[in-house]
Design an enzyme around this catalytic site. Sequence first.
Site, PDB file in Angstrom:
ATOM      1  N   GLN A 198      31.451  70.013  29.085  1.00 48.60           N
ATOM      2  CA  GLN A 198      31.121  70.429  30.444  1.00 48.60           C
ATOM      3  C   GLN A 198      29.997  71.451  30.443  1.00 48.60           C
ATOM      4  O   GLN A 198      29.609  71.987  29.409  1.00 48.60           O
ATOM      5  CB  GLN A 198      32.364  71.047  31.105  1.00 48.60           C
ATOM      6  N   HIS A 256      28.346  74.500  33.545  1.00 50.60           N
ATOM      7  CA  HIS A 256      28.509  75.066  34.878  1.00 50.60           C
ATOM      8  C   HIS A 256      27.134  75.217  35.526  1.00 50.60           C
ATOM      9  O   HIS A 256      26.191  75.643  34.873  1.00 50.60           O
ATOM     10  CB  HIS A 256      29.207  76.420  34.805  1.00 50.60           C
ATOM     11  N   LYS A 258      28.557  79.872  37.692  1.00 53.91           N
ATOM     12  CA  LYS A 258      29.746  80.233  36.932  1.00 53.91           C
ATOM     13  C   LYS A 258      29.405  80.572  35.486  1.00 53.91           C
ATOM     14  O   LYS A 258      29.906  79.927  34.556  1.00 53.91           O
ATOM     15  CB  LYS A 258      30.750  79.075  37.000  1.00 53.91           C
ATOM     16  N   ARG A 294      31.503  67.683  34.480  1.00 51.50           N
ATOM     17  CA  ARG A 294      32.108  67.147  33.255  1.00 51.50           C
ATOM     18  C   ARG A 294      31.420  65.856  32.830  1.00 51.50           C
ATOM     19  O   ARG A 294      30.916  65.120  33.661  1.00 51.50           O
ATOM     20  CB  ARG A 294      33.591  66.837  33.473  1.00 51.50           C
ATOM     21  N   LYS A 332      39.181  63.019  34.059  1.00 51.23           N
ATOM     22  CA  LYS A 332      38.651  63.344  35.385  1.00 51.23           C
ATOM     23  C   LYS A 332      37.275  62.714  35.591  1.00 51.23           C
ATOM     24  O   LYS A 332      36.683  62.169  34.670  1.00 51.23           O
ATOM     25  CB  LYS A 332      38.548  64.862  35.549  1.00 51.23           C
TER      26      LYS A 332
END
Length: 442
Positions: free
Chosen positions: A107, A109, A132, A298, A304
Site C-alpha cells: 500500500q 498513502h 497520511k 492498496r 480488499k
Amino acid sequence: MPSHPTIVRLDCKAQSYDWGKIGSHSSVARFASSSPGFKVDESRPYAELWMGTHPNAPSTLYQSEKSLESFLKADPQLLTPYFHEKYSGHLPFLFKVLSIGKALSIQAHPDKSLAEKLFKDRPDLYKDDNHKPEMAIALTDFEALCGFKPLDEISAALDHWREFWSLVGDQAAHEFQEAVKRSQAIEGIKGIKEGRQALKALFKTMMSADPAKVKLELDRLVARLESTGQQYSAGSLEELLLRVHSHFPGDVGLFSFFFLNYIVLQPGQAVFLAANEPHAYLSGDCVECMAASDNVVRAGLTPKFKDVEVLTEMLTYQSKAGTDQLLSGVLCTPTGHSLMYDPPIDEFSIILTTLDHAKEKERLRAAEGPSVVIVTKGQGVLRTERNSGSEDEDAVEVAANEGNVFFVGANTPFSIEASSDEGVTIYTAFSVKPDKKDHFHH
C-alpha cells in the site's frame, strides 16, 4: 493557558482485522483489557488500538460515554486555539498500537492534493481528504517491506528469479536493465529521472499482469522452492515468499518482494513513511502515529479493493537502501531516559521514555499542543508538574499501568515515576507548532 493542568485517562477502541494477532498474543488485546469493560476473545484477531478522535473508532473519557472530541471542543485551550482552529477541534494525529500476525497489503498513502481528489471522486472508497504520512516504532522485532530497492538489486533479481523475468516478459525486463545501465552512466538529475521512469514502467507491468499468469508463475516459484526440501532461514527471501504465499496464494503482491526493501526493526527502532511511498508491514508489534486519516491505496496482499491504476501513478519511485528509511530516537532530556522521534512533518513527534526500576522519574516539558500517552510496559504514576513561575492549583496524579492511555492538555508539563520493580515505559505522541519543535531537543 488551559484553566487547569489536564491529564485524563481514555478508553480506546480495539479494531479486529484478519491480519491481527490472535487473542492475548496481541499487544492490542492486552492493552485494551486494561479498560474494565473489555474482555479478550481468544479466538479473535486484534489488530489495532486507536487513540484519538478519528470518527472510525473515537476514544472516550475513561468509563464515560463522553467522547474525547466533545471534551476537546468544549475547551479550545486543551489543544490551543492554533490547533483547535487548524484541525477543527480534533487531534492533529491518530496514534495506534499494531499487532501483526500476517502481512498487511502492499500500500501507499496519498499526499494532500491526491487525497482531496480521491475523496471527491470516490468517497465510497476513500473516506477522508487528508494525507497520511506515518511513523512506526517497533515494540517487538518488526518485519516490513519499505520503499524501492536500489535499481541494480532489482535488475539482479530479474536475472536470479526466472519466474519474475517470465512474469514481466523479455521486452520489459531487457528495457529495464538497459535503462538502469544508462541511468547510472548519466550524472545528476537526468540519470535519476531515467531510473525512476524505468522503475515505474517495470513495476506497472508487474502490478497489471494477467492474474492467470501471476498464479502460474507463483505456482512455479513455490513448487521450485519447496522441491529443494531445504529449511530456508527466517527472513530470507525464499522463506518470506513461502510464508506470505501461504496466506495469499496467487497474489501479485508477492512479486513486490523483488522490488521493495525488506527490513527488520529491533524494539525502539523506527521507520518513517512519507506520502506516496510503497510499504507493507509483515509481522510484529509497534506503536504507530500518522496524520489523522484512514486513507490507503492498496495493490496486493489483500482481498480488499486493489486500485492498481492510482497506486502505480502516485508513487515517487525513489530507490534507496532500506536502512535509509530508518529513524533513530535522539536524547531529549538531561537524564537520558527519553528519546524523541521527529519525522519531517508538522502533525506529530513521539517521545519514548524508559525507566528501568521503581522510584526512577522523568519530567517531560510542556508541549504547546496536545499529547497522548500510552503505557506499554510496567507501572508508574503520572503527575502534572508546575510550569516555571506559575501558581498552578494542586497537581493531578494518576496511576499509569500497562495499557493505560491518557490525554494531556496543551501547555501541561508532566512527570512519570516508576512504581514497579520492572520500571515503566511510555510513548508520548504530541503536536507543537512547527517553529517550536527545537524546544524539545535537549
